[in-house]
Design an enzyme around this catalytic site. Structure first.
Site, PDB file in Angstrom:
ATOM      1  N   GLU B 119      15.869 -35.253  22.058  1.00 37.46           N
ATOM      2  CA  GLU B 119      15.897 -33.821  21.706  1.00 37.46           C
ATOM      3  C   GLU B 119      15.372 -32.968  22.868  1.00 37.46           C
ATOM      4  O   GLU B 119      14.382 -33.316  23.506  1.00 37.46           O
ATOM      5  CB  GLU B 119      15.011 -33.605  20.468  1.00 37.46           C
ATOM      6  CG  GLU B 119      15.069 -32.182  19.928  1.00 37.46           C
ATOM      7  CD  GLU B 119      14.125 -31.972  18.737  1.00 37.46           C
ATOM      8  OE1 GLU B 119      13.190 -32.781  18.575  1.00 37.46           O
ATOM      9  OE2 GLU B 119      14.327 -30.997  17.990  1.00 37.46           O
ATOM     10  N   LYS B 195      20.748 -27.923  14.973  1.00 37.04           N
ATOM     11  CA  LYS B 195      19.734 -28.534  14.103  1.00 37.04           C
ATOM     12  C   LYS B 195      19.741 -27.850  12.745  1.00 37.04           C
ATOM     13  O   LYS B 195      19.540 -26.641  12.655  1.00 37.04           O
ATOM     14  CB  LYS B 195      18.375 -28.385  14.794  1.00 37.04           C
ATOM     15  CG  LYS B 195      17.205 -29.064  14.146  1.00 37.04           C
ATOM     16  CD  LYS B 195      16.023 -29.078  15.142  1.00 37.04           C
ATOM     17  CE  LYS B 195      14.752 -29.649  14.576  1.00 37.04           C
ATOM     18  NZ  LYS B 195      13.743 -29.847  15.660  1.00 37.04           N
ATOM     19  N   CYS B 232      16.412 -34.385  14.985  1.00 36.86           N
ATOM     20  CA  CYS B 232      14.978 -34.527  14.689  1.00 36.86           C
ATOM     21  C   CYS B 232      14.592 -34.404  13.208  1.00 36.86           C
ATOM     22  O   CYS B 232      14.827 -35.307  12.425  1.00 36.86           O
ATOM     23  CB  CYS B 232      14.169 -33.560  15.541  1.00 36.86           C
ATOM     24  SG  CYS B 232      12.408 -34.034  15.627  1.00 36.86           S
TER      25      CYS B 232
END
Lengths: 383, 383
Positions: B119, B195, B232
């Protein structure tokens, strides 16, 4: 070493790893250490005499100013069948009642408030045989069957909530179900929770015996906390855990029957992931031993007919919302796992990690509705 | 032993357990053993010279009659930042390009088809500081930034799909995003995946920098298979994995940045649970090392101000649909994990375990819609 002999992961690690490394390995594997729970000497002695494993652990939570601690003790029971599978049915059931009764007595000595037995605990896990007779004779009424009456006696006697997963015969609709009966510590039947997802794993298809449950995601408000029951194969379905949690469950029990060759590496993952993802406690219970059947049967895998389904590996455990878990019970022995948990931990972890608040559930409901349709167009980008 | 020194769980087990027990422990912890993948000597030598760990594993599938094997090699890259966090920004980015470039060269020697970086790989994970400057200067255009151009060169040169998770600056809406850019092996930008869930963990709130993504659950059809990127914190949300899978993803990458004190016991659970529940492969990637910042900052935990967020513990791994997983990379070193997988395994496991077929998704969509509403009435039974 055969897979039926290996006693437990935890025992192996503790026997061989140097202390400093063991601490790191345990931290990574099990999270924040669950403390040993002091159990009364009479209970320890009785468990030894009755030849079952007794273990106790404790999940703490931080002190709060406005809410008192909400400590509850749960008991998880795993066991072998007692008599051979060709003994008279009533003898088999009575022997199981008697065995589990002596475990529950020890649980009462340990101050257990809520106890849960393994899936279809009064019978061998005979669905692998695909025979209807004599196995369907083990089915009982959830409200008025002998097993429910037996559990009501235990509940009243020990002031304990009893979760009794049985094969249910519902006369009303001439239907069999895989059902957990939830009995209040008053002795009243609080309700029942039917298995929501029916395994179709290779040729092992329980829908020969019963269909998907129609009780949805019921949560039971007991004196000791809000509980739900996600039976066996439902642990593979994250949405099933989610909906029990959305309905308010603080502790979700997962009474199961599953064998080593099939699912053992998944066992430590799924119930624990559910505890993490849903900010709640989960209790995974599996039976132990190898059960032999008189008629041989095949398993749709090209192999010869055989008389057993495989080794049920026990390993019952409790997982907490903070990613920690207790060690598992033995892979080979009957056992009682007593776990004290402060249910305040759920909201504390939720307030810290915020998975519900960041969950975007309304958007997922829309997406899932579309995705489930026959004319769904997946969102795929090609060059 | 401090948590920054402990090299890996796998190394510890292998050093101390007797062979027969080790086999059982590994079976329970990791499932069906992933075979070692033979890697070319030049790659092994280059990795040693360049001081990063290089490991290779292989997931097999059964031979089918109608479909040929669908072998793909993925590469997972984990690394420290290269320069101190107060070095000039362009120097920091260039140093990271150079470091990752030399890892990708080794990946090419190993025949990697799809590579994924960690990330926001071009920058320190500075969101813990809550400073806007200078960190937002690391943000780049997903389509035309220097880092994308750099990755396009790699992709073309090595005929490799490159997944490049960066801090994205979108001029169009004057907005920052946490975005994975997916570059085809032709060198073209195939698209981007933002994300979907933004962490609010204690005081650590990345929505100071960017909001929930608006790209949904896009799947990218590459020459080597259908892939998706769940960035994540999205790994904590089972529905996020589910929707990538429902849109057809065969491999879901999870580029992450997460520290030991926070998430380490959850790390082996979540991506692996997603692989099991969704009949697909998942690739969990985490950065390594401790990153020091010039300005001190607090972490909303009552403790004194400090200059680092904690130890990023690496441990990148790949999980398969059958409950098996590779060992993890080191907790402390830069590394490249090369994993060959036969994507036919996904459908084989799905046909065996049937979690999609037994998923009752349409009913869950309805239930979830109701549960997400402000006036939802949970289904709770009281005595």
């Amino acid at each position: 070493m055969s897979t039926c002999e290996f006693e437990s992961l935890e025992k192996s690690l503790e026997s061989h790893l140097p202390e400093a490394e063991l601490a790191e390995v345990k931290r990574i594997l099990f999270g924040r250490e669950t403390q040993r729970l002091e159990l009364p000497t009479c209970a320890v002695k009785a468990a030894a005499e009755r030849e079952f494993e007794l273990k106790g652990y404790k999940f703490d939570a931080a002190q709060e100013q406005l809410r008192p601690p909400k400590a509850v003790r749960v008991g998880l029971v795993q066991h072998h069948i007692v008599l051979p599978t060709d003994a008279p049915i009533l003898d088999q059931i009575n022997a199981m009642h008697s065995r589990v009764g002596e475990v529950v007595e020890v649980a009462a000595m340990c101050g257990v408030n809520i106890i849960c037995f393994q899936e279809t605990w009064t019978m061998p896990f005979a669905f692998c045989t695909r025979e209807k007779e004599p196995w369907t004779e083990f089915a009982e009424s959830a409200e008025e069957g002998n097993t429910t009456r037996f559990c009501q006696e235990l509940a009243k006697k020990y002031n304990m909530v009893v979760i009794s997963p049985i094969l249910e015969r519902e006369e009303l609709h001439s239907t069999l179900w895989n059902t957990a009966v939830v009995i209040s510590n008053s002795g009243n039947v609080l309700g029942k929770s039917r298995k929501n997802h029916i395994p179709k794993v290779g040729d092992f298809n329980e829908s020969t015996y019963y269909m998907e449950g129609d009780t949805g995601h019921t949560v039971f408000q007991t004196q000791f906390g809000k509980i739900a029951v996600n039976i066996c194969y439902g642990r593979h379905h994250p949405l099933n855990w989610l909906m029990y949690s959305m309905n308010g469950a603080e502790v979700i029990f997962n009474p199961s029957a599953t064998i080593g060759a099939l699912s053992e590496p998944m066992w430590p993952i799924e119930a624990r992931n559910a505890a993490i993802a849903n900010h709640c406690f989960t209790c995974a219970i599996n039976r132990v031993g190898t059960e032999h059947f008189k008629s041989e049967f095949t398993s749709g895998d090209g192999k010869k007919a055989h008389h057993d389904f495989g080794h049920f590996y026990g390993s019952s455990y409790v997982a907490g919302p903070d990613g920690s878990r207790t060690p598992g019970l033995s892979r080979t022995r009957d056992g009682l796992l007593v776990v004290e948990m402060d249910l305040n931990l759920n909201r504390q972890v939720s307030d810290k990690w915020s998975f519900k608040m960041t969950g975007r559930h309304a958007e997922y409901a829309e997406e899932l509705k579309k995705a489930a349709r026959h004319d769904f167009k997946p969102k795929i980008i090609k060059e």
